[in-house]
Motif scaffolding. Structure first.
Motif, short mmCIF file in Angstrom:
data_model
loop_
_atom_site.label_atom_id
_atom_site.label_comp_id
_atom_site.label_asym_id
_atom_site.label_seq_id
_atom_site.Cartn_x
_atom_site.Cartn_y
_atom_site.Cartn_z
N GLN A 186 29.55 89.28 69.68
CA GLN A 186 30.02 89.50 68.32
C GLN A 186 30.71 88.24 67.78
OE1 GLN A 186 30.12 92.65 66.49
NE2 GLN A 186 28.56 93.15 68.00
N GLN A 187 31.28 87.45 68.72
CA GLN A 187 32.11 86.33 68.33
C GLN A 187 31.45 84.98 68.53
OE1 GLN A 187 34.85 86.78 66.87
NE2 GLN A 187 35.39 88.88 67.34
N ARG A 197 28.54 78.16 69.63
CA ARG A 197 28.91 78.86 68.41
C ARG A 197 27.83 79.88 68.08
NH1 ARG A 197 32.38 74.99 67.40
NH2 ARG A 197 30.80 73.38 67.32
N LYS A 198 28.26 80.93 67.38
CA LYS A 198 27.33 82.01 67.05
C LYS A 198 26.35 81.54 65.98
CE LYS A 198 27.41 86.85 65.88
NZ LYS A 198 27.95 87.79 64.91
#
Lengths: 298, 244
Positions: A118-119, A235-236
């Motif tokens: 999610q992060q 990073r997402k």
């Protein structure tokens, strides 16, 4: 003068974020190109993945994998003199530091989980750890069934009770959970007889046993309560960078180079104390190398 | 910063079947229990030690001084580790095993935190007593009071009023210091905070909630003791504001 340069640099980077100047680059790759540096997040004591040696330099299995990723970034961006910075992170701050751009990739022992996705993003998994238990050999505990009514240590983050209950054999047993502040504390609880077993990732248990006073007094026993994959944290939603990282890692796994690195860190004496973890590649790790996947654990 | 805010996670179910907000509440309960129990130990022991240090008896003073020196100069986390890991190895083996396997961990935590805070309270009680004019003791003795009676009826009632603001600080500190007891296996608020971060990675939401929780605990203690301070104020003593 300096101020106006800073303003210029800032507005350029903001412009770069809003609408990539170079059509082919975006996200982390763009950031690396603009700043001329890549920042690698590392751990301080995740032996043998990412930890500090006697000279306080970050080393380990994950660090070597990441060095290959950094090489790939250099050739992708055609920046052979790219500056590489190292930033120590902890399990508490690694996610915020990734999100706010302090680090560009994290090479440690971070479990690739659905909740974390999610992060942040994750590369393909480069290691699979199994949650098992460390016991004193003289305790007579050989399997989960032997733990009924006994105190069991674990470290904040994994709930051994829940894992033991989930395991079929353990359904009929009830244990008393006790919690150590960190892995060293939890292990001390087993060493001093406060706890009958320490339930944790097997590789961390192997490291604690290898560096204990009498490694022969302890054993890792029982079935795997849960398999957890480790991945390089990114990073997402940064597909181009993730593609590059994945391509590099998959290449290492397929060429057999990853296995060589594995043997170097898990099957041979490693700094700083020349301890050998003696931790042969498990079937789960072999499978992860044969069919690379970035699937997170639930 | 592309943070994924999600306040809903507090209502999700964790591994053990409870919801995350219930973890927070359970942590809050343990924090309150450890803090209040430690505060009781600290007030009792701290008062005894503080009084001992003002008596004319040399050896009582020496014991009190030595206690304060030792317990005030060693970091709290080290003291907790001493009680938790070292003491059970020093006592006879049977007792050590009992301490390790049967004694509830909260006892170790309350002993550790209580004895640490007692040293600080002893210091304050002593300075409160010493702040009184010496004539108060002499007057008490002249009236036929025993040494103990001068404490009970003359000096302590005044001394406690003088040091109440300082004691209020200690009572607030004990809630904040109780966070350290996670290191000896107490499942209090800070433990749950770490646990929830590991499980959900929603760092900012849980940090905000836990910050507010600690603030509330300390603030309630502050208001409570401010009320006690107001109710017990002696008109004309310390400041004139209460003399209306």
């Amino acid at each position: 003068m300096r101020k106006s340069l800073t303003v210029l640099a800032l507005s350029l980077s903001i412009a770069g974020l809003a609408a990539p100047a170079h059509a082919q680059l975006s996200g982390t790759l763009q950031k690396i190109k603009d700043s001329g540096t890549i920042t690698v997040g590392h751990r301080e004591s995740s032996v043998p993945f990412s930890y500090l040696d006697a000279e306080q330099k970050p080393i380990g299995y994950a660090m070597e994998l990441c060095a290959k990723v950094v090489d790939a970034v250099k050739s992708e961006l055609k920046m052979p003199s790219l500056q590489v910075k190292y930033q120590a992170v902890t399990s508490q701050n690694r996610i915020p530091l990734m999100q706010n751009g302090t680090i560009d990739l994290e090479c440690g022992s971070t479990t690739n989980s659905v909740a974390r996705q999610q992060q942040v993003g994750f590369s393909v998994n480069y290691f699979i750890t199994s949650v098992r238990m460390a016991v004193r050999k003289d305790s007579g505990v050989k399997d989960i069934g032997d733990l009924n009514g006994k105190p069991v240590a674990t470290t904040t983050g994994t709930t051994s009770d829940a894992l033991i209950k989930q395991n079929e054999k353990g359904k009929a047993i009830d244990v008393k959970n006790i919690y150590g502040k960190d892995h060293a504390d939890s292990f001390l609880m087993v060493e001093s007889g406060r706890a009958a077993a320490f339930v944790m990732d097997d590789i961390l248990l192997a490291g604690l046993i290898a560096s204990s006073k009498n490694p022969a007094d302890f054993a890792i026993v029982g079935p795997s309560l849960r398999d957890e994959p480790y991945g390089v944290m990114l990073r997402k939603d940064d597909a181009p960078f993730k593609a590059l990282v994945d391509k590099t890692l998959i290449g290492l796994m397929q060429s057999g180079e990853a296995e060589k690195l594995y043997n170097k860190w898990f099957m041979n004496p490693i700094p700083p104390r020349n301890v050998n973890l003696n931790f042969p590649m498990s079937p789960a790790v072999k499978a992860a190398f044969a069919t690379p996947s970035d699937k997170g654990v639930e | 910063m592309n943070y994924h805010w999600d306040w809903q996670f507090f209502f999700q179910e964790a591994d053990d079947g409870l919801k995350y907000y219930e973890w927070v509440i359970s942590g809050l309960g343990w924090t309150t229990a450890v803090s209040l129990a430690s505060l009781a130990v600290a007030l009792l022991l701290g008062s005894v030690l503080g009084v001992m240090r003002t008596t004319p008896t040399r050896w009582l003073v020496a014991i009190g001084d030595a206690y304060v020196d030792v317990f005030r100069n060693v970091p709290l986390i080290i003291q907790l580790f001493l009680w938790f890991f070292v003491v059970p190895e020093l006592v006879p083996e049977k007792m050590g095993i009992w301490m390790k396997q049967d004694l509830p961990y909260i006892v170790t935590a309350v002993v550790g935190l209580g004895l640490y805070t007692a040293a600080r309270i002893a210091e304050q009680v002593k300075s409160g007593i010493n702040a009184l004019p010496r004539g108060q003791r002499f007057a008490g003795l002249a009236l036929g009071f025993t040494e103990w009676q001068t404490y009970r009826y003359v000096r302590l009632p005044m001394a406690y009023r003088i040091v109440l603001p300082a004691l209020t600080s200690e009572a607030m500190n004990i809630f904040k210091n109780s966070a350290v007891t996670y290191a000896v296996g107490i499942l209090e608020l800070y433990f749950q905070y770490k646990q929830i971060i590991e499980k959900t990675s929603q760092v900012l939401e849980i940090t905000i909630v836990v910050t507010l929780a600690y603030f509330t605990l300390a603030f309630v203690m502050n208001r409570l003791l401010a009320f006690v301070e107001k109710r017990t104020r002696v008109p004309g003593l310390i400041s004139g504001t209460g003399g209306k």
